[in-house]
Design an enzyme around this catalytic site. Structure first.
Site, PDB file in Angstrom:
ATOM      1  CB  CYS A  17      -9.237 -18.419  13.625  1.00 13.64           C
ATOM      2  SG  CYS A  17      -9.647 -18.813  11.910  1.00 13.64           S
ATOM      3  CB  CYS A  20      -7.583 -15.890   9.200  1.00 20.68           C
ATOM      4  SG  CYS A  20      -9.312 -16.130   9.624  1.00 20.68           S
ATOM      5  CG  ASP A 452      34.575 -10.606  25.379  1.00 17.95           C
ATOM      6  OD1 ASP A 452      35.718 -11.006  25.123  1.00 17.95           O
ATOM      7  OD2 ASP A 452      34.274  -9.403  25.509  1.00 17.95           O
TER       8      ASP A 452
END
Length: 760
Positions: A17, A20, A452
């Site tokens: 989870c 953790c 560009d």
């Protein structure tokens, strides 16, 4: 002297989870000089660390947090070439992980079904049925729920509470209370009956059983975790496909002999053969042969590209209709395929800013849930309708268990990494490489896109546009043929454009006249003898200075072409200019549609180029760009972007050349054409492998769609918990129903994320 920084991906076992994730990150980042991000979906920690910190220290810190860290297996290039023995995330496969869940799920379901039926249907409740229910429930809760209980114990030993703690507390409380009722209360008496309700309906505390709740919740949670693991594998399918794309063998020519060797034995400089229908073994340059090459595996582009001697080719692409002799230029982990896989994995291992908020919420959510559960228990016990009685306390207990079970925010921990994994994987399939999780949020804020010109909007190659003959009627075809013959002896880009233009108009089978006495005129043209004529091809000014006359019609064409920003070339013989040609850097076929697509995304396009104003204005008119900044040196491009940003604009930049690299790095979002310079690609946030401008619009759409999916996941995951908690606290929800809803919230998040695989 400061330590050099290294980067490593650690496989982390035991995380379940967001709590953790937070704890592992906190441990790793506590080491001086270490920066770590942890991903729950990929079960990986990406760690940047100084040379002075041994990898063993990193592994040790993870162990202190209660998890197992494994450094990557060496020889990653081999895995990138073959994909064998590795999972979709490039780490060693652990086939027992989901198989263990599957076994627990199957056995748990078989044992739980009779418990559920006995508990829910009074007609099936024979004498002492409750003891059979206990016998069947015990292995489900103890052995079936072992993955949750083991994680809970590990985390408690390290002083932390996680989602698994909620699961263990909820199922454990239901099971242990049932044991007390059976052995010390009235529930173990012969003839005991049990009714089912969708809401909590407490009766005599000493006769209450929650065996079906403990068993069904455990099975539903196992089902949710199993589907989650399986779906996570599907989510990483795009990267797995990349890892498996490469050829397995190469037909190498060594010492004049053709030999089939494993791809891992190929070295730079090897010459290998690829036949029709075969994959190109590695990146290289064509030495002999012509063929159409199918790039769809890497770019998503369905139209094959023609290659000839001198053309660069990419490994894993497929030769369609010709035999090619290729010299290897990059092998193993240096190939474009391997670099793509690394870029995708980097993006999937990273974490978006929005996810960090979810992680912080998850880290404090579990203790809050236990507080709410305690408040629920005490509230029903002291202030409920049956306050102070066994029924009141049983109602409080039932509601508290429901609170603990329903609150499990597992979906919150999955909401971001799963969507990120699917989105970046789908991008890779379409030739869009998103380099990091934060890029997704940058695309949402962008309102201006600076483009560009050369190689981005235009092809970067000169092309013949018009042929205008002088007063002599019917001379255009002859003038072009003679000019093309003379220019065929030159390697100048304009010369190649004239030759290619002639070939396009008359077909490839037409032979050009022979040329003699060829001379270059110091960069301003060429001269020679063609069909007995002394011919000069060059700028109109150069021809006039050489004594050739130009009629008013041609002079007007020259002035008009210069005003349009086109390059003008003239051809003449016998003292007269016979025709003029306009040559320009042609706009790519889909640039107009791409710029319209960028506008539809709410972006304002700006053309930024080092070319002169006339050329820039012509390209802008052709593509529908209103704002033009021309004649800008590479260093000045950065200054232009800074000015735009200072005015409050959030700027994206699309470029492909070395001169764009600094501007790409300065932009809030940099997009580099994959056909451009390596330094530009390195400086960008998104690489467009296909090299066409439409993929820039696709990249921004995909990024925004992925971010939208993440936000949707977070909303539903969190809204679900917020909405369900008050219902549970009021005792209006059966713990078993709560368990099922909680388990399937995680599955919903995963399935919602998988919709990104359908992005077009």
């Amino acid at each position: 002297m400061t330590d050099a920084l290294q980067e490593i991906d650690l496989d982390i076992e035991g995380m379940t989870c967001a709590s953790c994730v937070s704890r592992v990150e906190k441990r790793l980042n506590s080491i001086d000089g270490v920066a770590a991000t942890v991903n729950l979906a990929t079960k990986k920690a990406r760690v940047t660390y100084p040379d002075s910190v041994p990898v063993e220290n990193l592994v040790g810190e993870v162990a202190k947090a209660g998890y197992v860290a494994t450094p990557p297996v060496p020889a990653a290039s081999s895995s990138l070439q073959h994909g064998a023995g590795h999972s979709e995330q490039g780490r060693p496969v652990r086939p027992g992980a989901d198989e263990s869940l599957k076994t627990r799920l199957i056995i748990g379901t078989i044992l739980t079904v009779p418990v559920f039926l006995l508990s829910m249907i009074p007609a099936l409740q024979f004498t002492n049925w409750q003891w059979l229910a206990l016998t069947l429930t015990a292995p489900v809760v103890v052995w079936g729920g072992l993955p949750f209980h083991r994680a809970t114990w590990t985390n408690l030993r390290h002083g932390s509470l996680t989602m698994d703690t909620l699961i263990t507390a909820g199922t454990g409380a239901a099971f242990l209370f049932s044991l007390w009722s059976l052995f010390f209360g009235m529930a173990g008496m012969a003839g005991m009956r049990h009714e089912f309700s969708f809401v909590a309906t407490p009766g005599d505390a000493s006769s209450a059983l929650y065996l079906e709740t403990a068993a069904v919740v455990t099975v539903l949670l196992l089902l949710g975790r199993f589907l989650e693991v399986r779906s996570t594998r599907r989510a990483g399918a795009a990267l797995m496909a990349l890892l498996h794309l490469g050829a397995k063998d190469a037909s190498v020519v060594r010492g004049g002999v053709e030999t089939l060797i494993p791809i891992a034995d190929l070295v730079v400089g090897d010459v290998f053969i690829v036949r029709p229908g075969e994959k190109i073994s590695t990146d290289g340059v064509v030495l002999e042969g012509r063929s159409a090459v199918d790039l769809s595996l890497l770019t998503g582009e369905s139209v094959p590209v023609e290659v000839a001697p001198g053309s660069a080719v990419t490994g894993a692409t497929v030769v369609a209709d010709g035999r090619l002799l290729i010299r290897a230029t990059r092998v193993g982990g240096d190939t474009q395929l391997a670099q793509m896989a690394r870029l995708v994995e980097t993006a999937q291992t990273g974490r978006a800013r929005i996810q960090r908020l979810a992680d912080r919420v998850s880290a404090i959510f579990v203790p809050i849930v236990f507080v709410l559960a305690l408040i629920t228990l005490l509230g029903w016990g002291f202030f409920g309708p049956d306050a102070g009685t066994g029924i009141g306390w049983l109602a409080g207990f039932t509601a508290a268990v429901t609170v603990v079970i329903i609150a499990c925010p597992c979906a919150l921990g999955l909401a971001t990494p799963i969507a990120l994994m699917v989105g970046t994987g789908r991008g890779a399939q379409l030739g869009i490489l998103i380099k990091g999780a934060d890029v997704l949020e940058d695309t949402r804020r962008v309102d201006t896109i600076v483009l560009d010109k050369t190689g981005t909007i235009t092809s970067g190659q000169m092309a013949l546009e018009t042929v205008t003959a002088g007063a002599e009627g019917g001379a255009a075809a002859k003038a072009l043929r003679i000019a093309a013959a003379l220019e065929s002896a030159s390697e100048h880009p304009i010369a190649r454009a004239i030759v290619a233009g002639y070939t396009d108009r008359v077909g490839p089978g037409e032979m050009l006249p022979a040329v003699s006495d060829f001379h270059s005129l110091e960069g301003r043209g060429v001269s020679g003898v063609v069909e007995g004529l002394v011919v000069v091809v060059g700028t109109p000014t150069r021809l006039v200075e050489s004594g050739l006359t130009i009629d008013t019609r041609l002079a007007a064409s020259v002035d008009a072409a210069h005003a349009e920003g086109s390059t003008v070339v003239a051809v003449g013989w016998d003292d007269s200019v016979r025709a003029v040609f306009t040559v320009s850097d042609a706009v790519k076929t889909n640039s107009v549609a791409a710029i319209a697509a960028l506008r539809s995304l709410g972006l304002t396009p700006i053309l930024l180029t080092g070319d002169n104003e006339a050329v820039a204005r012509r390209v802008a008119r052709e593509t529908g760009i209103d704002e033009v900044i021309a004649g800008v040196l590479p260093a000045e491009k950065v200054r232009v972007l800074q000015q735009l940003q200072a005015s409050g604009r959030v700027v994206a930049m699309v470029g492909d050349g070395v001169n764009d690299a600094a501007a790409l790095a300065q932009a809030d979002l940099g997009l580099a054409m994959g056909t451009g310079a390596d330094v530009a690609i390195e400086a960008s946030d998104i690489t467009l492998v296909r090299g066409d401008l439409m993929s820039a619009a696709d990249a921004i759409r995909l990024s925004r769609r992925t971010l939208g999916t993440i936000k949707g996941n977070l909303f539903w995951a969190f809204a679900y918990n917020v909405a369900a908690l008050p219902i549970a606290m009021l005792g209006l929800l059966n713990p078993m129903i709560a368990g099922g809803a909680m388990a399937f919230s995680s599955v919903f998040v995963v399935l919602n994320s998988l919709r990104l695989r359908r992005f077009r």
